[in-house]
Write a protein that holds these residues in place. Sequence first.
Motif, PDB file in Angstrom:
ATOM      1  N   GLY A 136     -10.196  10.760   8.368  1.00  0.00           N
ATOM      2  CA  GLY A 136      -9.012  11.604   8.324  1.00  0.00           C
ATOM      3  C   GLY A 136      -7.704  10.845   8.166  1.00  0.00           C
ATOM      4  N   SER A 137      -7.734   9.528   8.249  1.00  0.00           N
ATOM      5  CA  SER A 137      -6.521   8.715   8.106  1.00  0.00           C
ATOM      6  C   SER A 137      -6.270   8.395   6.639  1.00  0.00           C
ATOM      7  N   THR A 138      -5.015   8.103   6.308  1.00  0.00           N
ATOM      8  CA  THR A 138      -4.662   7.701   4.953  1.00  0.00           C
ATOM      9  C   THR A 138      -3.819   6.435   4.975  1.00  0.00           C
ATOM     10  N   VAL A 139      -3.859   5.714   3.867  1.00  0.00           N
ATOM     11  CA  VAL A 139      -2.983   4.563   3.631  1.00  0.00           C
ATOM     12  C   VAL A 139      -2.335   4.795   2.281  1.00  0.00           C
ATOM     13  N   CYS A 140      -1.011   4.671   2.215  1.00  0.00           N
ATOM     14  CA  CYS A 140      -0.268   4.928   0.979  1.00  0.00           C
ATOM     15  C   CYS A 140       0.189   3.617   0.348  1.00  0.00           C
ATOM     16  N   VAL A 141      -0.145   3.451  -0.932  1.00  0.00           N
ATOM     17  CA  VAL A 141       0.219   2.261  -1.696  1.00  0.00           C
ATOM     18  C   VAL A 141       1.062   2.704  -2.886  1.00  0.00           C
ATOM     19  N   VAL A 142       2.204   2.066  -3.053  1.00  0.00           N
ATOM     20  CA  VAL A 142       3.097   2.386  -4.165  1.00  0.00           C
ATOM     21  C   VAL A 142       3.546   1.074  -4.786  1.00  0.00           C
ATOM     22  N   GLY A 143       3.515   0.988  -6.116  1.00  0.00           N
ATOM     23  CA  GLY A 143       3.989  -0.242  -6.729  1.00  0.00           C
ATOM     24  C   GLY A 143       3.809  -0.259  -8.231  1.00  0.00           C
ATOM     25  N   ARG A 144       4.239  -1.347  -8.812  1.00  0.00           N
ATOM     26  CA  ARG A 144       4.143  -1.561 -10.258  1.00  0.00           C
ATOM     27  C   ARG A 144       2.972  -2.489 -10.522  1.00  0.00           C
ATOM     28  N   ILE A 145       2.143  -2.129 -11.498  1.00  0.00           N
ATOM     29  CA  ILE A 145       0.996  -2.957 -11.844  1.00  0.00           C
ATOM     30  C   ILE A 145       1.058  -3.292 -13.330  1.00  0.00           C
ATOM     31  N   PRO A 146       1.300  -4.551 -13.670  1.00  0.00           N
ATOM     32  CA  PRO A 146       1.207  -4.948 -15.078  1.00  0.00           C
ATOM     33  C   PRO A 146      -0.269  -5.110 -15.447  1.00  0.00           C
ATOM     34  N   VAL A 147      -0.651  -4.639 -16.626  1.00  0.00           N
ATOM     35  CA  VAL A 147      -2.046  -4.726 -17.034  1.00  0.00           C
ATOM     36  C   VAL A 147      -2.411  -6.171 -17.371  1.00  0.00           C
ATOM     37  N   ALA A 148      -1.551  -6.882 -18.061  1.00  0.00           N
ATOM     38  CA  ALA A 148      -1.811  -8.275 -18.427  1.00  0.00           C
ATOM     39  C   ALA A 148      -1.484  -9.187 -17.240  1.00  0.00           C
ATOM     40  N   GLY A 149      -1.885 -10.431 -17.365  1.00  0.00           N
ATOM     41  CA  GLY A 149      -1.532 -11.411 -16.339  1.00  0.00           C
ATOM     42  C   GLY A 149      -2.667 -11.677 -15.377  1.00  0.00           C
ATOM     43  N   ASP A 150      -2.310 -11.959 -14.141  1.00  0.00           N
ATOM     44  CA  ASP A 150      -3.291 -12.311 -13.123  1.00  0.00           C
ATOM     45  C   ASP A 150      -4.366 -11.242 -12.987  1.00  0.00           C
ATOM     46  N   LEU A 151      -5.575 -11.689 -12.673  1.00  0.00           N
ATOM     47  CA  LEU A 151      -6.664 -10.743 -12.460  1.00  0.00           C
ATOM     48  C   LEU A 151      -6.440  -9.939 -11.180  1.00  0.00           C
ATOM     49  N   ALA A 152      -5.884 -10.590 -10.154  1.00  0.00           N
ATOM     50  CA  ALA A 152      -5.601  -9.900  -8.894  1.00  0.00           C
ATOM     51  C   ALA A 152      -4.170  -9.373  -8.924  1.00  0.00           C
ATOM     52  N   LYS A 153      -4.028  -8.114  -8.598  1.00  0.00           N
ATOM     53  CA  LYS A 153      -2.708  -7.475  -8.551  1.00  0.00           C
ATOM     54  C   LYS A 153      -2.352  -7.240  -7.093  1.00  0.00           C
ATOM     55  N   GLU A 154      -1.073  -7.358  -6.774  1.00  0.00           N
ATOM     56  CA  GLU A 154      -0.607  -7.140  -5.402  1.00  0.00           C
ATOM     57  C   GLU A 154       0.361  -5.964  -5.384  1.00  0.00           C
ATOM     58  N   MET A 155       0.164  -5.083  -4.389  1.00  0.00           N
ATOM     59  CA  MET A 155       1.016  -3.904  -4.253  1.00  0.00           C
ATOM     60  C   MET A 155       1.390  -3.722  -2.781  1.00  0.00           C
ATOM     61  N   PRO A 156       2.551  -3.114  -2.523  1.00  0.00           N
ATOM     62  CA  PRO A 156       2.947  -2.899  -1.135  1.00  0.00           C
ATOM     63  C   PRO A 156       2.306  -1.651  -0.526  1.00  0.00           C
ATOM     64  N   ILE A 157       1.960  -1.758   0.739  1.00  0.00           N
ATOM     65  CA  ILE A 157       1.541  -0.600   1.531  1.00  0.00           C
ATOM     66  C   ILE A 157       2.800  -0.076   2.186  1.00  0.00           C
ATOM     67  N   VAL A 158       3.094   1.204   1.975  1.00  0.00           N
ATOM     68  CA  VAL A 158       4.379   1.751   2.430  1.00  0.00           C
ATOM     69  C   VAL A 158       4.258   2.815   3.517  1.00  0.00           C
ATOM     70  N   GLY A 159       3.051   3.164   3.902  1.00  0.00           N
ATOM     71  CA  GLY A 159       2.908   4.158   4.957  1.00  0.00           C
ATOM     72  C   GLY A 159       1.470   4.566   5.149  1.00  0.00           C
TER      73      GLY A 159
END
Length: 187
Positions: free
Chosen positions: A120-143
């Motif tokens: 029943g819990s949620t984690v919200c992630v919002v961010g910009r993801i470039p398709v090219a570049g590093d294989l691993a993408k990093e995004m912020p958890i905002v709530g």
Amino acid sequence: MANATIKLTLLLSILSLISANAAPQYHQNFEKFTRLHFYVQDILGGPNATVWEVTHAKGTPNSPSSFGLVRVIDNLMTAKPNYNSPKLGRCQGLVAFTDLQEMAFTWNMNFYLTGGRFKGSTVCVVGRIPVAGDLAKEMPIVGGTGAFRMARGYAFLKTYSVDHTSNSTVLEYTLNIYQAGYLNSVV
């Protein structure tokens, strides 16, 4: 007058030092850390598609970056890369292609947990993801909600596998979450 100013400055300096030292202790006592690792089954086409295009701009078909394309997502979250592994929840949200120059999108996802101790819990992630570049993408958890109230942190996203025949992708996520530990007793 100068003596009173010196005393006031000294008092404010001491109070500032006390509060600066108390802040980390406060957070250590009332904040928890959780790391979640799971896989998301992203199906772009066919009768069981979990990603749907909802709209695009007039110029999107001519855009090299798909600028203006908006999709909604309701993907299955699993414990392992295999689609039939234990189901953990749903990855639900919006993806908008928002860069005129390069293929990149703005990601607004809610990881909705449907089983286990975080049910029943949620984690919200919002961010910009470039398709090219590093294989691993990093995004912020905002709530978050439930066990993840007041969540903050960061998420790593990696493409685990792509199957062009079935038009599906398996995405690997690791969420590093700091949440309010003192509020969880209310849940």
